[in-house]
Structure formats: C-alpha cells, structure tokens
Write an enzyme that holds these catalytic residues in place. Sequence first.
Site, PDB file in Angstrom:
ATOM      1  CG  ASP A  19      33.344  37.794  48.652  1.00  0.00           C
ATOM      2  OD1 ASP A  19      34.368  37.113  48.444  1.00  0.00           O
ATOM      3  OD2 ASP A  19      32.689  38.341  47.738  1.00  0.00           O
ATOM      4  N   GLY A 108      39.256  42.922  69.156  1.00  0.00           N
ATOM      5  CA  GLY A 108      38.368  42.495  70.241  1.00  0.00           C
ATOM      6  C   GLY A 108      36.971  42.087  69.821  1.00  0.00           C
ATOM      7  CE1 TYR A 238      28.107  46.927  46.001  1.00  0.00           C
ATOM      8  CE2 TYR A 238      29.867  46.872  44.367  1.00  0.00           C
ATOM      9  CZ  TYR A 238      28.804  46.268  45.013  1.00  0.00           C
ATOM     10  OH  TYR A 238      28.444  44.994  44.668  1.00  0.00           O
ATOM     11  CE  LYS A 241      23.406  45.518  48.763  1.00  0.00           C
ATOM     12  NZ  LYS A 241      23.421  46.967  48.734  1.00  0.00           N
TER      13      LYS A 241
HETATM   14  C1  F6R Z   1      29.633  41.126  44.165  1.00  0.00           C
HETATM   15  C2  F6R Z   1      28.595  41.524  43.211  1.00  0.00           C
HETATM   16  C3  F6R Z   1      28.948  41.620  41.781  1.00  0.00           C
HETATM   17  C4  F6R Z   1      29.953  42.734  41.446  1.00  0.00           C
HETATM   18  C5  F6R Z   1      30.176  42.815  39.924  1.00  0.00           C
HETATM   19  C6  F6R Z   1      31.243  43.834  39.557  1.00  0.00           C
HETATM   20  O1  F6R Z   1      29.118  40.668  45.363  1.00  0.00           O
HETATM   21  O2  F6R Z   1      27.491  41.748  43.593  1.00  0.00           O
HETATM   22  O3  F6R Z   1      27.762  41.775  41.041  1.00  0.00           O
HETATM   23  O4  F6R Z   1      29.499  43.961  41.935  1.00  0.00           O
HETATM   24  O5  F6R Z   1      30.599  41.551  39.449  1.00  0.00           O
HETATM   25  O6  F6R Z   1      32.425  43.495  40.208  1.00  0.00           O
HETATM   26  P1  F6R Z   1      33.822  44.223  39.935  1.00  0.00           P
HETATM   27  O7  F6R Z   1      33.590  45.684  40.110  1.00  0.00           O
HETATM   28  O8  F6R Z   1      34.705  43.615  40.976  1.00  0.00           O
HETATM   29  O9  F6R Z   1      34.235  43.852  38.544  1.00  0.00           O
HETATM   30 MG    MG Z   2      32.776  38.451  45.791  1.00  0.00          MG
HETATM   31 MG    MG Z   3      28.452  37.508  48.276  1.00  0.00          MG
END
Ligand code: F6R
Ligand code: MG
Ligand code: MG
Length: 375
Positions: A19, A108, A238, A241
């Site tokens: 991502d 690497g 965190y 994901k």
């Molecule tokens: C990203 C995900 C989303 C974010 C959520 C909060 O893969 O799972 O659910 O965790 O949108 O994102 P922030 O903290 O960036 O506002």
């Molecule tokens: Mg994202």
């Molecule tokens: Mg994703």
Amino acid sequence: MVHPGKPRMKTTISIIKADVGSCPGHAVVHPELIKIAEEALKKSDLLIDFHVTNCGDDLELIMTHNRGVDSDKIHQLAWNTFEKAAEKAKEMKLYGAGQDLLKDAFSGNIRGMGPGIAEMEFTERKSEPVVAFLMDKTEPGAFNLPIFRMFADPFNTAGLVIDPAFHDGFQFEVWDILEHKRVMMSCPEEMYDLLALIGAKSRYVIKRVYPKEGGKLPLDEPVAVVSTEKLSFIAGEYVGKDDPVGIVRSQSGLPALGEVLEPFAFPHLVSGWMRGSHNGPIMPVGQKNAKCTRFDGPPRIVALGFQCSNGKLHGPVDLFDDIAFDRARKTALKIADYMRRHGPFEPHRLPLGDMEYTTLPKVLKKFEGKFVDID
Ligand code: F6R
Ligand code: MG
Ligand code: MG
C-alpha cells in the site's frame, strides 16, 4: 526428493504488494499509480511477463521470471517500482503515500521491509492453471481456512476422495509468525494436529502446501504459497493491515479450479476490518468491486486466473466476477450488518491481546494510575 526425467526449466511466479497510497482514504489504488508500476515493469528485462492490478488500497505486482524465489534483482525491481509509485502518491497527496515502505533503503531482499511477498518456483506441467488471490483489510491467517479446505477437506475437494493422483493428501508448512518457527504437517494423518494450530490464525499460518508421494508432481515444489508478512511486527506498531496474497496451482493431480474457488462460497470471519481492529466476513468480489467502502471494508478477496505457459501469463480471468458468488456476497453483507451492530464490543472488535498492535493501547494508557484496588 525430485522425480528424475525431463530437464527442468523452472518458472517463478512472484506476487509482491504494498500500500503506497490510495484514493480517497484507504479505499482504492489511484489508476495513475498502476500506470507508473506498469511502465516500470515494462522497462525491465528481468521479467517474462507481468500483470499490475490492485485489491482495495494495495498495489499488486504479479510477475513471472526464471530467477527463483528471493531473487535480489526481482525484489529490487519491486521496491524501485513501489518507490516510484509512492513518489507520485506523495506528489498527488494521495492518502497514506509510501505507507508500507517501512525502510529507507533496499538491502538485498524485500522481506521485512513492509511489502507482502508470495513466490513459488516450479516446473511447469503440460498445462499450468494458476490462481492469484489478493486480499484487502485482513491478515495472513485469513488464508488458513480456505487453503485447508482446498487441500485437506474432502467435503470441499472431491478429488481428495476420488482422484488417485492426490488421494494420499498434501503436506502443509505452517509458520508460527510470533516465534518465527515452522513445522511440516501431513494430511490426512495429522489433520487434527494441523487444525489445533491453524485455528489460531493470528499466530499459526499456512505458508506453503506441497504434494506427497504417489502423485506426479516434484515433492520439493510448492503447489500453494501465502504471504505471511506482519506489518505491525516489522514496524512495532499499527501501520495498516497486512492484506495478504496467495498463489495456488490447480488441476491434473491438484484440486480443480472449482475446488480451489469453492471455499470462498462461505464468507468466513477474518480479522483486520476497520483500523485493523475488527472481525468481519471476507467478501469474494470481481476486481471492479475491490474497493473498501463500508466501515473501510468489508474485507475483500479477488481471484485472478491465469494459464501459465513458459512463464507467459494468459489471462487474467476475474474469477469471482460471476453470479455463482452472488449468494456468498449477499451472505457476507448480512454478516456485516450483524457484526456491525456490536459496535465497539467483542467479538466484532478483536480480543484485547490482538489489539496490542492497534492504536487502542495509546488510549488505555490514560487510565494507568486511575484504577484502585477492590477490597
Ligand atoms: C487501512 C485500514 C483503515 C484505517 C482507518 C484509519 O488499511 O484498515 O481502516 O485503519 O481508515 O486510518 P487513519 O488512522 O489513517 O485515519
Ligand atoms: Mg491504505
Ligand atoms: Mg490494504
């Protein structure tokens, strides 16, 4: 043991994903980034073929070559491609630009640097059908149930019962991703032991599946592989994901294409929805619907089918873009409604142990010192 005979000109399939920015929020990869990745891979003379796509906010590089797994050149190519896309994402102020590129410089091997990797090297059969599975808003253990059902469950895979080529079952390589250890387990003999481990999907994950004696396939070449990178373990907190990917070969002594897809008629519960902190159903979708909307989800899976011919990828066929999976999608939406009504309560929200790597501990810190002993 490798079966003697024909000379081996092996093919490697590498899916490397990250991502590196999406639009809007964590919903979808911007088409501009896909274009940049396609151009970068087109320029390289390392690949036989490639397909660039996305599942939700994850940019997916599906590549074939003859360099084997863990090739520094292929990993470098993927890293450079993600960097180029991240640069554009930053310029466009896309959301989470460069998010999964956790290290500053390539050294690497792309493992441990943020992107997810599923790679396998194998001798192509007379005809080689492969499926690339791409998930968003979940973790590697989300593959445990479907991979188990494909390769070990006779109620899913009729071939386990009636095809002599794999009536003896398969070998499973299981990783303990917490302790960084692995174990091989043979099914059907060790099926209950295997389930004892992989039912705990946040810790024990199926990494690879291998054939057994009795079939025609080389025993040292995997027939399925899953990416097992845990972003939170790399970053220590965190950062989004893991959103795993998998490669599954099929037919002629392996589960048929339909047996490979059948587990997804049941939208099982997986972890990783909204803020990586919630359980929800995984919904099989066509690529055009691989966008995470409702409560940043629900978690999705795309299946792209190819015929691999001397490394050339014929396809893809968007396998879940079919009415046969309409009911699974409807069921997933029903489950999503049911789970959502729990709001912040478990088991919609993950159990406390699994919340350790989310942003919740920062909130809980506030109460330190406020608790008093109960008499
Ligand atoms: C990203 C995900 C989303 C974010 C959520 C909060 O893969 O799972 O659910 O965790 O949108 O994102 P922030 O903290 O960036 O506002
Ligand atoms: Mg994202
Ligand atoms: Mg994703």
